[in-house]
Design an enzyme around this catalytic site. Structure first.
Site, short mmCIF file in Angstrom:
data_model
loop_
_atom_site.label_atom_id
_atom_site.label_comp_id
_atom_site.label_asym_id
_atom_site.label_seq_id
_atom_site.Cartn_x
_atom_site.Cartn_y
_atom_site.Cartn_z
N GLU A 128 57.33 -19.61 -127.42
CA GLU A 128 56.80 -18.27 -127.64
C GLU A 128 55.93 -17.84 -126.46
OE1 GLU A 128 56.71 -17.68 -132.42
OE2 GLU A 128 54.90 -18.57 -131.56
N CYS A 141 50.54 -14.25 -121.90
CA CYS A 141 50.18 -15.62 -122.26
C CYS A 141 51.44 -16.47 -122.20
CB CYS A 141 49.56 -15.63 -123.66
SG CYS A 141 48.99 -17.27 -124.20
N CYS A 148 53.44 -29.79 -128.23
CA CYS A 148 52.21 -30.28 -127.57
C CYS A 148 51.89 -31.68 -128.07
CB CYS A 148 51.05 -29.33 -127.89
SG CYS A 148 49.57 -29.60 -126.88
N CYS A 152 45.20 -30.79 -131.43
CA CYS A 152 43.90 -30.18 -131.73
C CYS A 152 43.98 -29.62 -133.16
CB CYS A 152 43.58 -29.07 -130.73
SG CYS A 152 43.44 -29.67 -129.02
N CYS A 155 44.52 -25.82 -134.02
CA CYS A 155 45.58 -25.13 -133.28
C CYS A 155 46.93 -25.35 -133.95
CB CYS A 155 45.61 -25.65 -131.84
SG CYS A 155 46.87 -24.87 -130.81
N GLY A 212 51.47 -25.81 -125.37
CA GLY A 212 51.41 -26.98 -124.50
C GLY A 212 50.13 -27.08 -123.69
N SER A 266 39.03 -25.46 -122.82
CA SER A 266 38.97 -25.39 -124.28
C SER A 266 37.90 -26.38 -124.75
CB SER A 266 40.33 -25.74 -124.89
OG SER A 266 41.29 -24.76 -124.57
N CYS A 386 45.50 -16.30 -130.49
CA CYS A 386 45.14 -17.58 -129.88
C CYS A 386 45.22 -18.70 -130.92
CB CYS A 386 43.73 -17.48 -129.32
SG CYS A 386 43.16 -18.98 -128.50
#
Length: 407
Positions: A128, A141, A148, A152, A155, A212, A266, A386
């Protein structure tokens, strides 16, 4: 109300749309010219008999057509002889990948689901990419991996296992396809009713904040971003390219030294015990190690500040004490702190901090002298905000990939 578009072939540069993964097989048999350096372009031209004395000139021609004019068909390269255009078409590809879907949020944010070839994953993969229009700027973005490895916990992407790294071509293709769809190449038309900046480039900023961890795919990300910032091509300023990392410390200095883009971290917590949970890579490189790497980032100055991203999680990391500790930790680092209201996704255990709590947190940081904007949530209705990006791609088991390849 969010909109999902049926994508039509509405101009000469429009990408091919197909839901059939087999549709890419013909193009995939031919090497692509997208994502190659000028030197690599020249060497590849040599394999089809182009004399070496012409490599530089021909590479410059191709570079202009690919990245300035944005063409995806050799027949459009009108200053190249027709027989050479045919020869290029016979041996190479500059075709765009498939667009599986395009969604438009009520706030004008656009999200594309792009499909790329298997390349070791066993089946085609999907990522995406999100476009965020604002007054005076348009931000794309971009994803660097399918899935990934970092898990996290706040996320959504972290719930998708890593399938594979994206190539430099696939990273650049996200930019090219987005510019196609927005009409951001010369002689192209912007879709009627699209929310875009009123003047200037429609895609003015790139953020490597999609699916990622970019620094776990350093070489491909570097190659793509150096092409994106090349002054004779896509010509995006390195000051308008931001790479976000969860804290791959050994690659942070290289990012500044070899790519030269802006850096975002982050962070999301001010204590190691909490960051170990929120951002598990912290167990490998803790907050002290991460901030030491930031202090040594090449070119760091008030004009080139590091952005620290801090997602606001209700009752988890949003107290006044944590705001004060954040200020203490960042002392001496030219920085901006982006406070990100948590964007919910199905199955998440977290809630977004109350708005009054976020504002009080921001006031503490602001009074300490740091710019601390509260990021306005965009594209929530299409899961484009996000931390919400994810695709359905999964890597096939090795024996299944081998069986598919043999069939």
């Amino acid at each position: 109300m969010a909109i999902t578009l049926d994508i039509a072939h509405d101009n000469a540069n429009a990408p091919t749309i197909s839901a059939d993964p087999a549709s890419q097989q013909t193009a995939e048999e031919k090497p692509t010219l997208i994502g190659l350096s000028r030197e690599e372009l020249g060497e590849l031209l040599g394999t089809i008999g182009i004399p070496q004395k012409q490599w530089r000139m021909r590479s410059s021609q191709l570079w202009h057509w690919l990245y300035v004019r944005g063409v995806s068909d050799f027949s459009q390269m009108t200053n190249i002889a027709k027989d050479l255009r045919q020869k290029l078409d016979d041996h190479f590809s500059i075709a765009r990948p498939d667009i599986v879907s395009e969604q438009i949020s009520v706030d004008g944010t656009r999200k594309w689901l792009f499909r790329f070839p298997p390349r070791g994953a066993g089946r085609p993969v999907e990522v995406e990419t999100v476009y965020i229009p604002e007054e005076g700027r348009g931000t794309l973005c971009v994803s660097s991996q399918v899935g990934c490895t970092l898990t996290c916990t706040f996320c959504h992407t972290g719930t998708q296992k890593l399938v594979r790294n994206l190539t430099a071509e696939e990273i650049l293709s996200q930019i090219l396809l987005a510019r196609d769809r927005l009409g951001d190449f010369p002689d192209a038309d912007t879709p009627q009713g699209a929310i875009v900046p009123s003047e200037g480039r429609l895609i003015s900023n790139i953020v490597m904040m999609g699916m990622g961890e970019p620094l776990y795919n350093f070489d491909n990300v570097k190659k793509a971003l150096l092409i994106a910032s090349d002054g004779d091509g896509l010509s995006l300023s390195k000051r308008r390219i931001t790479l976000s990392t969860s804290g791959v410390v050994p690659e942070i200095f290289r990012t500044g030294d070899e790519i030269g883009c802006m850096l975002a971290i982050s962070l999301h917590a001010v204590r190691d015990d909490l960051r170990d949970v929120l951002v598990p890579i912290n167990k490998k490189w803790n907050i002290d190690a991460l901030l030491d790497a930031c202090r040594n980032y090449p070119g760091l100055s008030n004009a080139k500040r590091i952005t620290f991203e801090y997602v606001m999680l209700k009752g988890v990391n949003d107290s006044n004490q944590e705001a004060l500790e954040l200020v203490r930790l960042l002392k001496g680092i030219p920085a901006k702190i982006n406070l990100i209201p948590f964007n919910p996704w199905p199955g998440s255990e977290y809630e977004c901090s109350d708005w009054e709590r976020i504002e009080e947190f921001a006031d503490i940081v602001n009074r300490a002298g740091y710019a601390s904007p509260i990021r306005t949530p965009r594209g929530r209705d299409i899961f484009a905000a996000c931390g919400q990006l994810k695709s359905a791609s999964e890597r096939m088991r090795k024996k299944d990939r081998e069986a598919l390849a043999a069939s």
